[in-house]
Design an enzyme around this catalytic site. Structure first.
Site, PDB file in Angstrom:
ATOM      1  N   ASP A 250      38.745  45.470  87.309  1.00 14.20           N
ATOM      2  CA  ASP A 250      37.815  46.387  87.987  1.00 14.20           C
ATOM      3  C   ASP A 250      37.407  45.810  89.345  1.00 14.20           C
ATOM      4  OD1 ASP A 250      36.336  44.342  86.757  1.00 14.20           O
ATOM      5  OD2 ASP A 250      34.733  45.677  86.068  1.00 14.20           O
ATOM      6  N   ARG A 251      37.226  44.478  89.378  1.00 17.87           N
ATOM      7  CA  ARG A 251      36.905  43.816  90.655  1.00 17.87           C
ATOM      8  C   ARG A 251      38.060  43.991  91.640  1.00 17.87           C
ATOM      9  NH1 ARG A 251      35.562  37.701  89.397  1.00 17.87           N
ATOM     10  NH2 ARG A 251      35.179  37.720  91.657  1.00 17.87           N
TER      11      ARG A 251
END
Ligand code: ADP
Ligand code: PAZ
Ligand code: K
Length: 250
Positions: A100-101
């Site tokens: 997600d980062r």
């Protein structure tokens, strides 16, 4: 119609894209709830799914299997990469960087085409630094609001308050006169300190004109403290489209 999923530790964020853009979106606690919400509205219209998950691989596999069975669609799952969209992953082991980062960073860089700081405020709070040339310099991870609250609740005997009290307590940052106010405001102040420090670091590491992006469930809270920041709730989805392009998309 394309189904997009961002499976975080607390919630599965979903949206459905039609030719004209985003058609519907929502949040589900788990796979079963997601399937139910989608089945009510899109029983036969979904053509494909792309998703990013920071959940366990088994859980992600089960979710894909359930979607394939119920909607008869393939799921494209975002995987780690060393380079994507002009961004070079800065982790020693690029596969360890939370996906997600990574996608939020790739999404931010695609919008800015320059130096960025990305702060994602969800279950955890993460920050990631990218320089003007697309080099990801790394970042930081700390507990988000839900974790800070639950740690205090779990490890003390007398910190107890309900959701209504929490909602009322948060808006001001003057010293709290109830447990709810003291905890909610205390945690917000920790968060504010973290966010301001990230901004200082980003200016040192990436240059004074670094663009600041905020995303995740608690992004709006942080936006108050960084007026120049762009709140982009769908930053992960922007990166996901780059990681998993589908037929007809560039
Ligand atoms: N309407 C909302 N529903 C649920 N959580 C919300 C809402 N608005 C803000 N939040 C906050 O967002 C957090 C979850 O953020 P999110 O980015 O979805 O996390 P994750 O990606 O870790 O699942 C919640 O714990 C809560 O603090
Ligand atoms: C840091 C995270 C837990 C954040 O998850 P989230 O709060 O979005 O649910 C996730 O990005 C993750 O599991 N990362 C792997 C560890 C790392 O990025 O170093
Ligand atoms: K996060």
């Amino acid at each position: 119609m394309i189904l997009e999923l961002d499976c975080g530790n607390s919630f599965i964020k979903w949206r459905v894209l039609a030719a004209g853009g985003s058609l519907a979106s929502g949040v589900a606690d788990n796979g079963e709830e997601l399937v139910r919400a989608l089945a009510d509205r899109f029983s036969r219209q979904l053509s494909v799914c792309r998703l990013v998950s920071v959940r366990a691989d088994d859980e992600t596999r089960l979710l894909c299997a359930a979607l394939t069975e119920r909607f008869n669609i393939d799921c494209q799952v975002a995987v780690p990469a060393q380079v994507l969209g002009g961004v070079h992953n800065g982790y020693e082991d690029y596969q360890r960087l939370g996906l997600d980062r990574w996608l939020a960073v790739v999404g931010a860089y695609s919008l800015e085409q320059g130096a960025c700081l990305v702060v994602d405020l969800g279950t955890a709070i993460t920050s990631d630094f990218v320089d003007g040339g697309g080099a990801h310099l790394g970042g930081f991870i700390c507990p988000g609001m839900p974790l800070m609250r639950s740690q205090l609740l779990t490890h003390t005997r007398r910190i107890r308050y309900d959701n209504a009290a929490a909602q009322q307590a948060g808006d001001s940052l003057v010293p709290g006169r109830s447990t709810a106010e003291a905890v909610e405001r205390g945690c917000r102040l920790m968060l504010r300190g973290f966010v301001n420090t990230q901004l200082e670091l980003a200016r040192q590491q990436c240059g004074a004109d670094v663009a600041v992006f905020l995303t995740g469930g608690d992004a709006a809270m942080a936006a108050e403290w960084v007026p120049a920041a762009r709140v982009v709730p769908d930053l992960v989805f922007i990166g996901l489209a780059i990681a998993c392009p589908l037929g007809g998309e560039s």
